[in-house]
Design a protein around this motif. Structure first.
Motif, PDB file in Angstrom:
ATOM      1  N   VAL A 164      -4.210  -9.613  12.088  1.00 17.89           N
ATOM      2  CA  VAL A 164      -4.577  -8.205  12.255  1.00 17.89           C
ATOM      3  C   VAL A 164      -4.951  -7.925  13.710  1.00 17.89           C
ATOM      4  O   VAL A 164      -5.408  -8.820  14.430  1.00 17.89           O
ATOM      5  CB  VAL A 164      -5.751  -7.825  11.327  1.00 17.89           C
ATOM      6  CG1 VAL A 164      -5.349  -7.983   9.868  1.00 17.89           C
ATOM      7  CG2 VAL A 164      -7.001  -8.647  11.633  1.00 17.89           C
ATOM      8  N   THR A 200      -8.571  -6.314   3.433  1.00 15.99           N
ATOM      9  CA  THR A 200      -9.672  -6.131   4.372  1.00 15.99           C
ATOM     10  C   THR A 200      -9.690  -7.326   5.311  1.00 15.99           C
ATOM     11  O   THR A 200      -9.266  -8.428   4.968  1.00 15.99           O
ATOM     12  CB  THR A 200     -11.029  -6.020   3.653  1.00 15.99           C
ATOM     13  OG1 THR A 200     -11.235  -7.194   2.836  1.00 15.99           O
ATOM     14  CG2 THR A 200     -11.073  -4.790   2.781  1.00 15.99           C
ATOM     15  N   SER A 203     -15.219  -4.898  10.734  1.00 20.88           N
ATOM     16  CA  SER A 203     -14.283  -4.973   9.609  1.00 20.88           C
ATOM     17  C   SER A 203     -13.255  -3.851   9.693  1.00 20.88           C
ATOM     18  O   SER A 203     -13.454  -2.847  10.379  1.00 20.88           O
ATOM     19  CB  SER A 203     -15.021  -4.854   8.272  1.00 20.88           C
ATOM     20  OG  SER A 203     -15.993  -5.853   8.111  1.00 20.88           O
ATOM     21  N   ALA A 204     -12.161  -4.031   8.940  1.00 21.69           N
ATOM     22  CA  ALA A 204     -11.145  -2.992   8.841  1.00 21.69           C
ATOM     23  C   ALA A 204     -10.418  -3.108   7.509  1.00 21.69           C
ATOM     24  O   ALA A 204     -10.425  -4.160   6.869  1.00 21.69           O
ATOM     25  CB  ALA A 204     -10.156  -3.089   9.998  1.00 21.69           C
ATOM     26  N   TYR A 209      -6.560  -2.297   5.786  1.00 17.39           N
ATOM     27  CA  TYR A 209      -5.156  -2.096   6.147  1.00 17.39           C
ATOM     28  C   TYR A 209      -4.281  -2.023   4.900  1.00 17.39           C
ATOM     29  O   TYR A 209      -4.627  -2.581   3.845  1.00 17.39           O
ATOM     30  CB  TYR A 209      -4.628  -3.274   6.987  1.00 17.39           C
ATOM     31  CG  TYR A 209      -5.260  -3.453   8.339  1.00 17.39           C
ATOM     32  CD1 TYR A 209      -4.757  -2.788   9.454  1.00 17.39           C
ATOM     33  CD2 TYR A 209      -6.348  -4.317   8.510  1.00 17.39           C
ATOM     34  CE1 TYR A 209      -5.325  -2.974  10.705  1.00 17.39           C
ATOM     35  CE2 TYR A 209      -6.916  -4.502   9.752  1.00 17.39           C
ATOM     36  CZ  TYR A 209      -6.401  -3.831  10.854  1.00 17.39           C
ATOM     37  OH  TYR A 209      -6.962  -4.006  12.088  1.00 17.39           O
ATOM     38  N   PRO A 226      -5.283   0.436  11.178  1.00 14.41           N
ATOM     39  CA  PRO A 226      -6.585   0.436  10.481  1.00 14.41           C
ATOM     40  C   PRO A 226      -6.806   1.767   9.753  1.00 14.41           C
ATOM     41  O   PRO A 226      -6.901   2.813  10.390  1.00 14.41           O
ATOM     42  CB  PRO A 226      -7.601   0.246  11.618  1.00 14.41           C
ATOM     43  CG  PRO A 226      -6.813  -0.281  12.783  1.00 14.41           C
ATOM     44  CD  PRO A 226      -5.445   0.302  12.637  1.00 14.41           C
ATOM     45  N   ARG A 248     -12.395   1.461   9.724  1.00 14.88           N
ATOM     46  CA  ARG A 248     -13.010   0.362  10.447  1.00 14.88           C
ATOM     47  C   ARG A 248     -14.521   0.537  10.482  1.00 14.88           C
ATOM     48  O   ARG A 248     -15.033   1.659  10.462  1.00 14.88           O
ATOM     49  CB  ARG A 248     -12.458   0.235  11.869  1.00 14.88           C
ATOM     50  CG  ARG A 248     -12.841   1.353  12.814  1.00 14.88           C
ATOM     51  CD  ARG A 248     -12.338   1.051  14.220  1.00 14.88           C
ATOM     52  NE  ARG A 248     -10.897   1.184  14.332  1.00 14.88           N
ATOM     53  CZ  ARG A 248     -10.164   0.530  15.216  1.00 14.88           C
ATOM     54  NH1 ARG A 248     -10.725  -0.304  16.060  1.00 14.88           N
ATOM     55  NH2 ARG A 248      -8.866   0.733  15.285  1.00 14.88           N
TER      56      ARG A 248
END
Length: 303
Positions: free
Chosen positions: A199, A223, A236-237, A239, A261, A264
């Motif tokens: 990522v 995640t 964190s993100a 997707y 993202p 986030r």
């Protein structure tokens, strides 16, 4: 203006700002429980009612006196209620549970929890009694030394039960997504393929996959999270990692070549995700913020 009056005005303004910030915080991330033993490492929807959501969650604990599963109940805009569950005394305690998924179109309240080593637990929940029973223990296919699984999801696609899971990867080492078909009668997953994934965010001490879920048309959500230690910092993100579906009788994976993202966080370590349908739903995420405990948030939901 007298100094005392200025002081009073400053105190009132500061108090108002703190109150506003607390209200905004309450409408955003909701605290569940404080402390390392209560981090959320996986979550699955139990039941959705008007103005109420119930989730089963897993903790990645390793000690005998620490919990493994719990129910959290979210009613309206109230803070989540937390109900710990006892692990069955006749089954050896799991070590490091990292993922949880419901079993689609199966007996209601059926779930599969996964440990970081690849050992899976097919369990059934009695939500009123708040008890669980373990139906079967089994292992993921193709486990190799060094695997560190943090994600597992199930979905019925074109009438077939599909499993998808992930080795988290770390820093420059990519995550690996695995997929296959699941014969629930035999408790057996047939591995069909795998692919590496990295990522763009977070960076640093990143786990490229910290959880995974797949929706009924095959869209795969993940995640990712970075862990700066027991006190953070965390990032964190969320997707869309790609698409999983059938071409003829074979499962085909189409990976997203440009990860965007969808959400986030610069303050939380998201390790759990669940897809909640409907007008009051959204993408529910849960955190394992180590010393800071656990929080939940609905991305796209009505806070």
């Amino acid at each position: 203006m007298p100094r005392f009056l200025k002081l009073i005005i400053n105190i009132v303004v500061l108090g108002a700002l703190l109150l506003i910030s607390q209200q905004v915080w309450a409408q955003d991330w909701r605290p569940v429980r404080g402390g390392i033993p209560f981090g959320i490492s996986g979550m699955a929807l139990i039941e959705q009612q008007t103005n109420k959501l119930d989730f089963l969650i897993v903790h990645d604990n390793k000690q005998k006196n620490q919990g493994r599963l719990a129910i959290i109940s979210i009613k309206g805009k109230n803070q989540p209620e937390y109900f710990p569950l006892n692990w069955p005394s006749n089954i050896e305690l799991p070590i490091d549970l990292e993922a949880l998924t419901s079993v689609p179109e199966k007996t209601k309240f059926s779930f599969i929890a996964l440990s970081s080593s690849g050992k899976a637990y097919y369990l059934r929940l009695e939500p009123i009694k708040k008890t669980i029973s373990i139906i079967k223990e089994f292992d993921l296919p193709g486990i190799i030394p060094g695997n560190n699984f943090e994600a597992f999801g199930l979905q019925n696609i074109d009438g077939k039960l599909v499993a998808i899971w992930g080795d988290r990867g770390e820093k420059e080492e990519p995550a690996t997504i695995f997929w296959g078909t699941f014969d629930l009668a035999k408790y057996q997953i047939t591995l069909a393929g795998s692919a590496n994934l990295k990522v763009p965010f977070p960076s640093g001490n990143v786990r490229h996959i910290s959880d995974i879920k797949i929706d009924p048309v095959g869209i795969v959500y993940i995640t990712s999270a970075s862990d700066g230690g027991d006190d953070g910092p965390f990032e964190s993100a969320v997707y869309v990692a790609g698409y999983l579906g059938f071409r003829g009788n074979k499962i085909a994976w189409r990976q997203n070549p440009q990860l965007v993202p969808l959400y986030r966080s610069n303050y939380h370590k998201i390790e759990g995700i669940e897809l909640v349908p409907g007008a009051e739903g959204g993408v529910m995420v849960g955190t394992d913020d180590e010393n800071l405990g656990s929080y939940v948030y609905i991305v796209g939901g009505n806070s």
